[in-house]
Design an enzyme around this catalytic site. Structure first.
Site, mmCIF file in Angstrom:
data_model
loop_
_atom_site.group_PDB
_atom_site.id
_atom_site.type_symbol
_atom_site.label_atom_id
_atom_site.label_comp_id
_atom_site.label_asym_id
_atom_site.label_seq_id
_atom_site.Cartn_x
_atom_site.Cartn_y
_atom_site.Cartn_z
ATOM 1 N N ASP A 18 0.823 -1.226 0.000
ATOM 2 C CA ASP A 18 0.000 0.000 0.000
ATOM 3 C C ASP A 18 0.851 1.268 0.000
ATOM 4 O O ASP A 18 0.435 2.294 0.535
ATOM 5 C CB ASP A 18 -0.953 0.017 1.208
ATOM 6 C CG ASP A 18 -1.737 -1.266 1.356
ATOM 7 O OD1 ASP A 18 -2.400 -1.654 0.383
ATOM 8 O OD2 ASP A 18 -1.678 -1.887 2.437
ATOM 9 N N HIS A 46 -3.876 -1.676 -7.062
ATOM 10 C CA HIS A 46 -3.096 -0.471 -7.333
ATOM 11 C C HIS A 46 -4.056 0.639 -7.743
ATOM 12 O O HIS A 46 -4.769 0.523 -8.730
ATOM 13 C CB HIS A 46 -2.057 -0.730 -8.433
ATOM 14 C CG HIS A 46 -0.924 -1.576 -7.962
ATOM 15 N ND1 HIS A 46 0.130 -1.951 -8.764
ATOM 16 C CD2 HIS A 46 -0.663 -2.128 -6.755
ATOM 17 C CE1 HIS A 46 0.987 -2.688 -8.066
ATOM 18 N NE2 HIS A 46 0.518 -2.813 -6.851
#
Length: 435
Positions: A18, A46
């Site tokens: 992340d 993503h």
């Protein structure tokens, strides 16, 4: 034949995932002809913001947003045909040409319904002791790969072989489901019918990805290798057992895409200006106070695929030092610097106390990390906004000092700073392809 010179870059998450890899890959894709995913599955999302519009990619490389860029899913990825085709349809509905620019390795391991069933049943059985998987069958699929019983993409186009392999692997998984996990068995006919129904749509994209990447290199084309998750979730080098099921380090790009290691010339490590983690596992610099809540709120720290809240803490330079060594990182990209705007003081992890001794790098294994007490260094914060700044000299003085200290602790230069979610909100100190 004289080989033309190309430059290839690997983008790696340096923390627990992340970190903002998607935006940076999308930005770098302007300099390449191919973008490659080489590990993981559709458990990693993503997030890209293009002209204010949010796009989440789970399997397809972030380069798909650029016309003229070919995207590759390498053999190291575990592939759910259903998830891939659904993602393709979502992108096509948004007006993108996907199928003519996407190649899927014929030797990718397939994720099939019994993998999902096993994944969910295991987590349910573990209760409070669960790892915190996404329940998408990633781990069980990798298990089959290592145990040499996996079905692969190429098997979809040989129905007799598919049936033979399915009978063997499902005999094993149904035994585990019914006798050990207390769950319902999975129907072989249903698995086969679903897979065969999806195969024709997948077929035009199936290729020998390794050979095609080699050909691009021979032509002098630049390639970008897009990592998923983060180095601290690596199945070997992460906080085991609270890790993912694949190797997330830069070296995995070679095995997971089918290219020689000499093809990996520059490694860009993506890291937040603070630290986050999803799910279970030790986290030495975690903040369980109002500052942690503030970071999560301002940083919008919720998983792009699962929606799960992320745990937040101070930047852990000693953990980053481990990532730098594991990946051979050439330069760092710092993301979400703006989340720290307005803090009077900022803490930075420089090491740990472990059994009374100082350690300047993250220990191996979850048990050892859980015993480590973070050693923090206090730095002055800044009140000015850093959002959207594109020149390093225009950052607040204390923001620059913070970044300089991060680079010093980690032992690697900062080449990029992301100051917002849009691809243009980026400070370039050294361009990975042009520097």
């Amino acid at each position: 034949m004289i080989r033309k010179m190309s430059k290839n870059v690997v983008v790696i998450g340096t923390q627990w995932g992340d970190e903002g890899k998607g935006k940076i890959v999308d930005w770098l894709a302007e300099s390449v002809q191919g973008v490659v995913r080489f590990q993981g599955g559709h458990n990693a999302g993503h997030t890209l913001w293009i002209n204010g519009k949010k796009t989440i990619l789970r399997l397809i490389p972030s380069g798909i947003m650029h016309d003229g860029v070919t995207c590759f899913i390498g053999n190291g990825v575990v592939l759910s045909p259903e998830a891939l085709l659904r993602e393709i349809e979502e992108l096509e509905a948004a007006g993108l040409d996907v199928r003519s620019r996407l190649q899927v390795s014929e030797i990718c391991t397939l994720i099939l319904p019994y993998h999902v069933a096993v994944d969910k049943a295991r987590e349910a059985r573990k209760g409070e002791g669960k790892i915190g998987t996404t329940g998408r069958g990633i781990g069980p699929a990798y298990e089959d790969k290592v145990a040499r019983r996996a079905l692969r993409v190429q098997d979809l186009f040989n129905p007799a072989l598919f049936d033979e392999k399915l009978a063997e692997v499902l005999d094993y998984h149904n035994f585990v489901l019914t006798q050990y996990l207390g769950a319902e068995p999975v129907s072989a006919n249903e698995v086969r019918d679903q897979a065969m129904a999806l195969a024709p749509a997948l077929a035009p994209m199936v290729r020998d990805v390794s050979s095609n990447l080699f050909a691009l290199q021979q032509e002098g084309k630049n390639l970008l290798f897009e990592g998923a998750q983060g180095a601290l979730l690596d199945v070997d080098h992460g906080t085991y057992p609270f890790v993912t099921s694949s190797n997330c380090v830069a070296g995995a790009a070679s095995a997971g895409a089918g290219v020689g290691p000499q093809a990996l010339q520059y490694v860009l490590g993506i890291t937040k200006a603070y630290t986050t983690r999803v799910g279970s596992g030790p986290f030495p610099t975690e903040l369980v106070d109002e500052i942690g809540t503030r970071l999560a709120t301002i940083g919008k720290e919720f998983g792009s695929v699962t929606g799960r809240p992320r745990r937040c803490g101070w930047f852990d330079g000693a953990a980053l030092k481990r990532s730098v060594r594991l990946n051979g990182i050439s330069g760092l990209c710092i993301t979400k610097l703006d989340v720290l705007d307005g803090l009077e003081t900022i803490q930075l992890g420089v090491g740990y106390r472990v059994n009374g001794e100082f350690r300047d790098v993250l220990p191996y294994g979850a048990h050892a990390v859980a015993q480590a007490q973070a050693v923090l260094e206090e730095l002055p914060g800044w009140t000015e906004s850093t959002v959207g700044i594109t020149e390093y000299s225009k950052l607040p003085v204390n923001a620059r000092r913070y970044l300089e200290r991060v680079a010093e602790v980690c032992g690697v230069p900062i080449d990029l700073v992301s100051t917002g979610p849009d691809r243009n909100e980026t400070i370039v100190l050294r361009h990975p392809f042009k520097g």
